[in-house]
Design a protein around this motif. Structure first.
Motif, mmCIF file in Angstrom:
data_model
loop_
_atom_site.group_PDB
_atom_site.id
_atom_site.type_symbol
_atom_site.label_atom_id
_atom_site.label_comp_id
_atom_site.label_asym_id
_atom_site.label_seq_id
_atom_site.Cartn_x
_atom_site.Cartn_y
_atom_site.Cartn_z
ATOM 1 N N LYS A 23 7.242 7.016 9.136
ATOM 2 C CA LYS A 23 7.901 5.846 8.544
ATOM 3 C C LYS A 23 6.876 4.822 8.061
ATOM 4 O O LYS A 23 7.060 4.191 7.018
ATOM 5 C CB LYS A 23 8.875 5.206 9.534
ATOM 6 C CG LYS A 23 9.985 6.147 9.987
ATOM 7 C CD LYS A 23 10.779 6.710 8.817
ATOM 8 C CE LYS A 23 11.789 7.743 9.219
ATOM 9 N NZ LYS A 23 12.994 7.258 9.837
ATOM 10 N N GLU A 24 5.803 4.658 8.807
ATOM 11 C CA GLU A 24 4.741 3.755 8.363
ATOM 12 C C GLU A 24 4.106 4.265 7.068
ATOM 13 O O GLU A 24 3.808 3.476 6.170
ATOM 14 C CB GLU A 24 3.678 3.611 9.454
ATOM 15 C CG GLU A 24 4.131 2.747 10.616
ATOM 16 C CD GLU A 24 4.222 1.282 10.233
ATOM 17 O OE1 GLU A 24 3.175 0.655 9.987
ATOM 18 O OE2 GLU A 24 5.360 0.761 10.171
ATOM 19 N N CYS A 25 3.922 5.577 6.963
ATOM 20 C CA CYS A 25 3.382 6.162 5.733
ATOM 21 C C CYS A 25 4.308 5.921 4.550
ATOM 22 O O CYS A 25 3.859 5.601 3.445
ATOM 23 C CB CYS A 25 3.179 7.670 5.902
ATOM 24 S SG CYS A 25 1.778 8.129 6.917
ATOM 25 N N VAL A 26 5.598 6.115 4.769
ATOM 26 C CA VAL A 26 6.583 5.882 3.704
ATOM 27 C C VAL A 26 6.472 4.446 3.205
ATOM 28 O O VAL A 26 6.382 4.187 2.005
ATOM 29 C CB VAL A 26 8.018 6.168 4.204
ATOM 30 C CG1 VAL A 26 9.057 5.657 3.215
ATOM 31 C CG2 VAL A 26 8.218 7.645 4.466
ATOM 32 N N TRP A 27 6.479 3.513 4.145
ATOM 33 C CA TRP A 27 6.421 2.096 3.778
ATOM 34 C C TRP A 27 5.140 1.786 3.001
ATOM 35 O O TRP A 27 5.182 1.132 1.951
ATOM 36 C CB TRP A 27 6.522 1.227 5.030
ATOM 37 C CG TRP A 27 6.561 -0.228 4.696
ATOM 38 C CD1 TRP A 27 5.541 -1.122 4.775
ATOM 39 C CD2 TRP A 27 7.685 -0.949 4.196
ATOM 40 N NE1 TRP A 27 5.964 -2.358 4.373
ATOM 41 C CE2 TRP A 27 7.279 -2.278 4.006
ATOM 42 C CE3 TRP A 27 8.998 -0.596 3.896
ATOM 43 C CZ2 TRP A 27 8.132 -3.257 3.517
ATOM 44 C CZ3 TRP A 27 9.855 -1.579 3.413
ATOM 45 C CH2 TRP A 27 9.419 -2.895 3.229
ATOM 46 N N LYS A 28 4.018 2.251 3.495
ATOM 47 C CA LYS A 28 2.737 1.972 2.835
ATOM 48 C C LYS A 28 2.675 2.602 1.448
ATOM 49 O O LYS A 28 2.208 1.972 0.497
ATOM 50 C CB LYS A 28 1.581 2.460 3.712
ATOM 51 C CG LYS A 28 1.417 1.633 4.977
ATOM 52 C CD LYS A 28 0.421 2.261 5.937
ATOM 53 C CE LYS A 28 0.344 1.472 7.228
ATOM 54 N NZ LYS A 28 -0.512 2.109 8.231
ATOM 55 N N ALA A 29 3.138 3.840 1.323
ATOM 56 C CA ALA A 29 3.115 4.511 0.019
ATOM 57 C C ALA A 29 4.040 3.802 -0.966
ATOM 58 O O ALA A 29 3.671 3.580 -2.122
ATOM 59 C CB ALA A 29 3.507 5.974 0.171
ATOM 60 N N MET A 30 5.227 3.422 -0.531
ATOM 61 C CA MET A 30 6.196 2.806 -1.441
ATOM 62 C C MET A 30 5.783 1.405 -1.870
ATOM 63 O O MET A 30 6.001 1.026 -3.015
ATOM 64 C CB MET A 30 7.578 2.779 -0.813
ATOM 65 C CG MET A 30 8.165 4.145 -0.687
ATOM 66 S SD MET A 30 9.895 4.093 -0.302
ATOM 67 C CE MET A 30 10.466 5.069 -1.663
ATOM 68 N N THR A 31 5.212 0.648 -0.957
ATOM 69 C CA THR A 31 4.839 -0.720 -1.334
ATOM 70 C C THR A 31 3.676 -0.731 -2.320
ATOM 71 O O THR A 31 3.403 -1.770 -2.917
ATOM 72 C CB THR A 31 4.493 -1.578 -0.100
ATOM 73 O OG1 THR A 31 3.457 -0.952 0.648
ATOM 74 C CG2 THR A 31 5.725 -1.800 0.760
ATOM 75 N N SER A 32 3.040 0.413 -2.526
ATOM 76 C CA SER A 32 1.956 0.450 -3.513
ATOM 77 C C SER A 32 2.468 0.659 -4.940
ATOM 78 O O SER A 32 1.711 0.491 -5.888
ATOM 79 C CB SER A 32 0.931 1.528 -3.146
ATOM 80 O OG SER A 32 1.489 2.813 -3.260
ATOM 81 N N PHE A 33 3.765 1.016 -5.114
ATOM 82 C CA PHE A 33 4.269 1.198 -6.476
ATOM 83 C C PHE A 33 5.651 0.608 -6.738
ATOM 84 O O PHE A 33 6.082 0.545 -7.890
ATOM 85 C CB PHE A 33 4.246 2.681 -6.873
ATOM 86 C CG PHE A 33 5.272 3.546 -6.197
ATOM 87 C CD1 PHE A 33 6.511 3.773 -6.772
ATOM 88 C CD2 PHE A 33 4.985 4.166 -4.991
ATOM 89 C CE1 PHE A 33 7.443 4.576 -6.155
ATOM 90 C CE2 PHE A 33 5.912 4.982 -4.367
ATOM 91 C CZ PHE A 33 7.147 5.191 -4.954
#
Length: 158
Positions: free
Chosen positions: A69-79
């Motif tokens: 879930k942390e990965c999802v959040w970090k990846a999504m907030t970059s685009f």
């Protein structure tokens, strides 16, 4: 099929921290439910219940879900435009869930029911996930006291 990388995310979890949380909030207590429903999708909660029923240690599973879930959040907030991005709890508990692929490897599923369960953010789902055909590649590795997850978000551009 041509794909474009939109974002990446990584997270590392110190698994003894999860073990400590399990001691403070044992699976048969109400605190455990409050804790897990803050970051787990219904599918993950069902898998967790199966592990507990089988009397298996849920530490690695919980760490893997949290890191995902942390990965999802970090990846999504970059685009994703911050004005369009749903709150983290909606992303964690309703947008997606970690499961296993056909060969047992970790796999991320975007829940197609998100627009119905979170109607205030249906525009986000339709514009970002559905129209762009977002896919996530997920890798998880663990050894002794650490679990690390890495994710790449891709968009089909055919």
């Amino acid at each position: 099929m041509i794909q474009r990388v939109l974002g990446i995310g990584t997270d590392i979890v110190f698994t003894p921290r999860i073990s400590h949380l399990l001691q403070r909030f044992p699976p048969n207590g109400s605190g455990f439910k409050r804790l897990t429903t803050k970051f787990m999708h219904q599918h993950e909660l069902e898998e967790l219940q199966l592990l507990l029923y089988q009397k298996k240690d849920p530490t690695t599973y919980l760490a893997g879900v949290w890191a995902t879930k942390e990965c999802v959040w970090k990846a999504m907030t970059s685009f994703v435009d911050p004005k369009l991005m749903p709150p983290a709890i909606s992303v964690y508990t309703r947008l997606c869930y970690k499961t296993k692929g056909p060969r047992g490897s970790p796999f991320l599923v975007f829940d197609s029911n998100f627009p119905q369960t979170t109607p205030l953010h249906s525009l986000f789902y339709n514009e970002v996930i559905y129209k762009r055909k977002i896919k996530a590649l997920l890798s998880i590795s663990h050894d002794k006291d650490y679990l690390v997850a890495f994710m790449t978000m891709l968009e089909d551009i055919n």
